[in-house]
Design a protein around this motif. Structure first.
Motif, PDB file in Angstrom:
ATOM      1  N   TRP A 175      -3.614 -13.542  -2.145  1.00  0.00           N
ATOM      2  CA  TRP A 175      -2.127 -12.989  -2.064  1.00  0.00           C
ATOM      3  C   TRP A 175      -3.008 -11.554  -4.042  1.00  0.00           C
ATOM      4  CZ3 TRP A 175       0.812 -10.693   1.295  1.00  0.00           C
ATOM      5  CH2 TRP A 175       1.225 -11.301   2.548  1.00  0.00           C
ATOM      6  N   SER A 176      -2.963 -10.568  -3.728  1.00  0.00           N
ATOM      7  CA  SER A 176      -3.558 -10.017  -4.294  1.00  0.00           C
ATOM      8  C   SER A 176      -2.495  -9.186  -5.108  1.00  0.00           C
ATOM      9  CB  SER A 176      -4.180  -9.197  -4.591  1.00  0.00           C
ATOM     10  OG  SER A 176      -5.166  -8.256  -3.600  1.00  0.00           O
ATOM     11  N   ARG A 177      -1.854  -8.178  -5.921  1.00  0.00           N
ATOM     12  CA  ARG A 177      -1.145  -6.874  -5.849  1.00  0.00           C
ATOM     13  C   ARG A 177      -1.953  -5.472  -5.548  1.00  0.00           C
ATOM     14  NH1 ARG A 177       3.579  -7.187  -8.688  1.00  0.00           N
ATOM     15  NH2 ARG A 177       3.364  -8.753  -9.630  1.00  0.00           N
ATOM     16  N   ALA A 178      -0.889  -4.709  -5.085  1.00  0.00           N
ATOM     17  CA  ALA A 178      -1.638  -3.670  -4.937  1.00  0.00           C
ATOM     18  C   ALA A 178      -1.642  -2.878  -6.229  1.00  0.00           C
ATOM     19  CB  ALA A 178      -1.242  -2.590  -3.593  1.00  0.00           C
ATOM     20  N   GLN A 179      -2.168  -2.294  -7.462  1.00  0.00           N
ATOM     21  CA  GLN A 179      -1.766  -1.722  -8.488  1.00  0.00           C
ATOM     22  C   GLN A 179      -0.508  -0.100  -8.240  1.00  0.00           C
ATOM     23  OE1 GLN A 179      -2.848  -3.896 -11.655  1.00  0.00           O
ATOM     24  NE2 GLN A 179      -3.164  -4.170  -9.305  1.00  0.00           N
ATOM     25  N   VAL A 180      -0.835   0.502  -7.452  1.00  0.00           N
ATOM     26  CA  VAL A 180       0.038   1.411  -6.852  1.00  0.00           C
ATOM     27  C   VAL A 180       1.451   0.968  -6.896  1.00  0.00           C
ATOM     28  CG1 VAL A 180      -0.058   4.126  -6.891  1.00  0.00           C
ATOM     29  CG2 VAL A 180      -1.989   3.047  -5.934  1.00  0.00           C
ATOM     30  N   PRO A 181       2.107   1.646  -7.900  1.00  0.00           N
ATOM     31  CA  PRO A 181       3.915   1.519  -7.357  1.00  0.00           C
ATOM     32  C   PRO A 181       4.163   2.805  -6.616  1.00  0.00           C
ATOM     33  CG  PRO A 181       3.143   2.948 -10.179  1.00  0.00           C
ATOM     34  CD  PRO A 181       2.285   2.429  -9.081  1.00  0.00           C
ATOM     35  N   TYR A 182       5.304   1.946  -5.770  1.00  0.00           N
ATOM     36  CA  TYR A 182       6.138   3.371  -4.849  1.00  0.00           C
ATOM     37  C   TYR A 182       7.111   3.966  -5.335  1.00  0.00           C
ATOM     38  CZ  TYR A 182       1.172   2.124  -2.296  1.00  0.00           C
ATOM     39  OH  TYR A 182      -0.166   1.557  -2.979  1.00  0.00           O
ATOM     40  N   VAL A 183       7.077   5.358  -5.136  1.00  0.00           N
ATOM     41  CA  VAL A 183       8.878   5.543  -5.275  1.00  0.00           C
ATOM     42  C   VAL A 183       9.082   6.834  -4.282  1.00  0.00           C
ATOM     43  CG1 VAL A 183       9.471   6.950  -6.248  1.00  0.00           C
ATOM     44  CG2 VAL A 183       8.786   5.805  -7.829  1.00  0.00           C
ATOM     45  N   SER A 184       9.870   6.485  -2.913  1.00  0.00           N
ATOM     46  CA  SER A 184      10.637   7.235  -2.052  1.00  0.00           C
ATOM     47  C   SER A 184      11.852   7.515  -2.982  1.00  0.00           C
ATOM     48  CB  SER A 184      10.806   6.658  -0.796  1.00  0.00           C
ATOM     49  OG  SER A 184      11.187   7.275   0.094  1.00  0.00           O
ATOM     50  N   SER A 185      11.718   9.548  -2.887  1.00  0.00           N
ATOM     51  CA  SER A 185      13.243  10.044  -3.416  1.00  0.00           C
ATOM     52  C   SER A 185      14.152  10.390  -2.074  1.00  0.00           C
ATOM     53  CB  SER A 185      12.066  11.157  -4.305  1.00  0.00           C
ATOM     54  OG  SER A 185      11.881  12.508  -3.537  1.00  0.00           O
ATOM     55  N   GLY A 186      13.865  10.153  -0.813  1.00  0.00           N
ATOM     56  CA  GLY A 186      14.054  10.563   0.199  1.00  0.00           C
ATOM     57  C   GLY A 186      14.862   9.037   0.321  1.00  0.00           C
ATOM     58  N   ALA A 187      15.137   8.005  -0.004  1.00  0.00           N
ATOM     59  CA  ALA A 187      15.512   7.367   1.168  1.00  0.00           C
ATOM     60  C   ALA A 187      15.297   6.589   2.265  1.00  0.00           C
ATOM     61  CB  ALA A 187      17.031   7.673   0.690  1.00  0.00           C
ATOM     62  N   TYR A 188      14.123   6.180   1.661  1.00  0.00           N
ATOM     63  CA  TYR A 188      13.188   5.688   3.036  1.00  0.00           C
ATOM     64  C   TYR A 188      11.400   5.334   2.630  1.00  0.00           C
ATOM     65  CZ  TYR A 188      11.306   4.604   7.051  1.00  0.00           C
ATOM     66  OH  TYR A 188       9.976   3.991   8.700  1.00  0.00           O
ATOM     67  N   LEU A 189      11.337   4.029   2.866  1.00  0.00           N
ATOM     68  CA  LEU A 189       9.920   3.251   1.743  1.00  0.00           C
ATOM     69  C   LEU A 189       9.357   2.032   3.048  1.00  0.00           C
ATOM     70  CD1 LEU A 189       7.714   3.509  -0.022  1.00  0.00           C
ATOM     71  CD2 LEU A 189       9.160   2.143  -1.319  1.00  0.00           C
ATOM     72  N   ALA A 190       8.706   2.134   4.053  1.00  0.00           N
ATOM     73  CA  ALA A 190       7.809   1.238   4.851  1.00  0.00           C
ATOM     74  C   ALA A 190       6.496   1.194   4.519  1.00  0.00           C
ATOM     75  CB  ALA A 190       9.207   1.266   6.009  1.00  0.00           C
ATOM     76  N   LEU A 191       6.447  -0.126   5.689  1.00  0.00           N
ATOM     77  CA  LEU A 191       5.159   0.099   6.000  1.00  0.00           C
ATOM     78  C   LEU A 191       5.304  -0.199   7.623  1.00  0.00           C
ATOM     79  CD1 LEU A 191       4.490  -3.427   4.847  1.00  0.00           C
ATOM     80  CD2 LEU A 191       3.873  -1.353   3.948  1.00  0.00           C
ATOM     81  N   ARG A 192       3.766   0.612   7.995  1.00  0.00           N
ATOM     82  CA  ARG A 192       3.413   1.736   9.265  1.00  0.00           C
ATOM     83  C   ARG A 192       2.009   1.755   9.494  1.00  0.00           C
ATOM     84  NH1 ARG A 192       7.510   3.481  13.864  1.00  0.00           N
ATOM     85  NH2 ARG A 192       5.626   4.685  15.170  1.00  0.00           N
ATOM     86  N   ASP A 193       1.354   1.345  10.592  1.00  0.00           N
ATOM     87  CA  ASP A 193       0.299   1.635  10.924  1.00  0.00           C
ATOM     88  C   ASP A 193      -0.343   2.829  10.817  1.00  0.00           C
ATOM     89  OD1 ASP A 193      -2.521   1.701  11.053  1.00  0.00           O
ATOM     90  OD2 ASP A 193      -2.682  -0.208  12.987  1.00  0.00           O
ATOM     91  N   VAL A 194      -0.575   3.903  10.535  1.00  0.00           N
ATOM     92  CA  VAL A 194      -0.290   5.344  10.373  1.00  0.00           C
ATOM     93  C   VAL A 194      -1.289   5.904  10.935  1.00  0.00           C
ATOM     94  CG1 VAL A 194      -0.453   7.504   9.774  1.00  0.00           C
ATOM     95  CG2 VAL A 194       1.648   6.064   8.840  1.00  0.00           C
ATOM     96  N   ASP A 195      -2.724   5.449  10.732  1.00  0.00           N
ATOM     97  CA  ASP A 195      -4.155   5.614  10.923  1.00  0.00           C
ATOM     98  C   ASP A 195      -5.002   5.021  12.216  1.00  0.00           C
ATOM     99  OD1 ASP A 195      -4.492   3.664   9.510  1.00  0.00           O
ATOM    100  OD2 ASP A 195      -5.754   4.919   7.804  1.00  0.00           O
ATOM    101  N   ASP A 196      -4.452   3.820  12.311  1.00  0.00           N
ATOM    102  CA  ASP A 196      -4.608   2.775  13.368  1.00  0.00           C
ATOM    103  C   ASP A 196      -5.768   2.395  13.435  1.00  0.00           C
ATOM    104  OD1 ASP A 196      -2.654   3.209  15.217  1.00  0.00           O
ATOM    105  OD2 ASP A 196      -4.123   5.230  15.707  1.00  0.00           O
ATOM    106  N   ASP A 197      -5.857   1.755  11.773  1.00  0.00           N
ATOM    107  CA  ASP A 197      -6.920   1.021  11.627  1.00  0.00           C
ATOM    108  C   ASP A 197      -6.648  -0.692  11.710  1.00  0.00           C
ATOM    109  OD1 ASP A 197      -5.162   1.022   9.080  1.00  0.00           O
ATOM    110  OD2 ASP A 197      -6.734   2.000   7.364  1.00  0.00           O
TER     111      ASP A 197
END
Length: 223
Positions: free
Chosen positions: A136-158
């Protein structure tokens, strides 16, 4: 009549043996110490800020587990299992994000991904752990949602989960009728995959309420 010396010696020895036997029995009946009971001594307790960490939520990710721990103004992410024990700082807790049972989302795959999210001041903050080659390692990018939704989904089918963040199409603090989805890749190299077109209501975003645009829905995010 004077007791023979040999008899006196026998009585004395018997008294000593009785005393020793009593001590042995008392030792066997003593309350168990922390180490005997398998408990953790206070000095070994994991600290989160100024208090002892308490567990909020735990998820199984294949042969590993990922657990969120919080305390007074701080938190930690603890992993265990085949990858070995690891402890990461829960940075969004230090930023004041509310950590609940809904804060942890994990996807088990060849590349395992866990997203930790929490709301603060009308935004959702997020951080990500990625498991590659059993570590396990940390992804270095912090994420921010101004629209009250933040989730995981395989968008590009990789086969590697992506981060989907819903954003408001207006400056911070302003109110406007504009929403779009922003997608970030967690595959090797990472980066921004793109953004959807702006819509008038969040319900019009692709896949709502589980927002998941497809690659043709994505374009440049602009500035």
């Amino acid at each position: 009549m004077t007791r023979p010396p040999t008899a006196a010696l026998v009585v004395a020895c018997a008294a000593v043996l009785t005393t020793v036997a009593g001590l042995v029995i008392a030792w066997s009946l003593r309350p168990p110490a922390l180490s005997d009971a398998g408990a953790t001594a206070p000095q070994d307790e994991l600290r989160c800020g100024t208090t002892t960490c308490r567990s909020i939520v735990k998820r199984e990710v294949g042969v590993d587990s990922v657990e969120l721990l919080v305390g007074e103004g701080a938190g930690r992410i603890r992993t265990a299992g085949a990858s070995g024990p690891n402890i990461f700082e829960l940075t969004i807790a230090s930023s004041g994000a509310e950590i609940t049972e809904a804060s942890l989302q994990c996807v088990d795959a060849e590349v395992g991904v866990c997203l930790v999210r929490g709301e603060v001041d009308g935004e959702v903050l997020g951080e990500v752990l990625v498991r590659r080659s059993g570590a396990w390692s940390r992804a270095q990018v912090p994420y921010v949602s101004s629209g009250a939704y933040l989730a995981l989904r395989d968008v590009d089918d990789d086969t590697v989960a992506d981060v989907v963040a819903v954003q408001r199409a207006c400056p911070s603090g302003d109110d406007c009728a504009g929403w779009f989805a922003q997608v970030f890749s967690l595959a090797e190299g990472g980066g921004e995959l793109g953004c959807t077109a702006v819509v008038d209501v969040p319900e019009a975003l692709p896949g709502w309420p589980e927002v998941g645009p497809s690659p043709p829905d994505l374009g440049s995010c602009g500035t």
